[in-house]
Design an enzyme around this catalytic site. Sequence first.
Site, PDB file in Angstrom:
ATOM      1  N   PHE A  15       0.996  -1.251   0.137  1.00 28.80           N
ATOM      2  CA  PHE A  15       0.500   0.109  -0.094  1.00 28.80           C
ATOM      3  C   PHE A  15       0.467   0.735   0.088  1.00 28.80           C
ATOM      4  O   PHE A  15       2.167   1.555   0.706  1.00 28.80           O
ATOM      5  CB  PHE A  15      -0.546  -0.099   1.438  1.00 28.80           C
ATOM      6  N   ASP A  16       0.452   2.066  -1.135  1.00 29.34           N
ATOM      7  CA  ASP A  16       1.204   3.343  -1.138  1.00 29.34           C
ATOM      8  C   ASP A  16       0.445   3.877   0.244  1.00 29.34           C
ATOM      9  O   ASP A  16      -0.337   3.401   1.131  1.00 29.34           O
ATOM     10  CB  ASP A  16       0.926   4.267  -2.298  1.00 29.34           C
TER      11      ASP A  16
END
Length: 223
Positions: A15-16
Amino acid sequence: MEKEKLDKMYDICFFDLDGTIIDSSPGITNSVMYALEKFGIEETEREKLYKFIGPPLTDSFARFYGFDDEKSWKAVEYYREYYQDTGIFECSVYPGFEKSLKGLKEAGKRLFVATSKPEVYARRIIEHFDLDQYFEYVAGMELDGGRGSKAEVIGYLIDTCRMQDKKRILMIGDREHDVLGAKQEGLDCMGVLYGFGNREELEKAGAVYVAGTPEDIAGIILK
């Protein structure tokens, strides 16, 4: 139309952070304004500075204000003066995102953070919101500029955690940098529309899937 079902199974999710896990716009834009003021530049349109969210800061100061390398790094120093104690927590987790994390974790997915934000800041944010219970590892750039691209962060995370099968990893982010960085490292990417990018940007970069809301992330992956 968002793709409602994955073409293959993914065991691992990267995940960013900014624009995917948290709405970090208040802290980032306040920090950019603080830095620009040091150079006599006053910006009053906050939304104009949203383009700083996602890419490496040095790139953004150079691209949007014409700063050379030395001036860009000086701007980053000023940015961090404000950000490290104040701006860092001027953010919030997107509503519904933790619900997706819980669903993915309960389904046995392995979850990680891959961000262009300095790793030391990213870890503080994840711990501050008690999200470290979901993530096995938080990877980010170094304060001196090392691992400055999303691809370098992703590669570092894969190597550090000794992951073997890249086909089982899905990157999730809101900007083209997430998609392009994932492609460079041989990963598929899911773009999200609730952050700071848009459908055109994500699809042009090559996002394989698109999620409209934080809840849609788990909904699509677990279908």
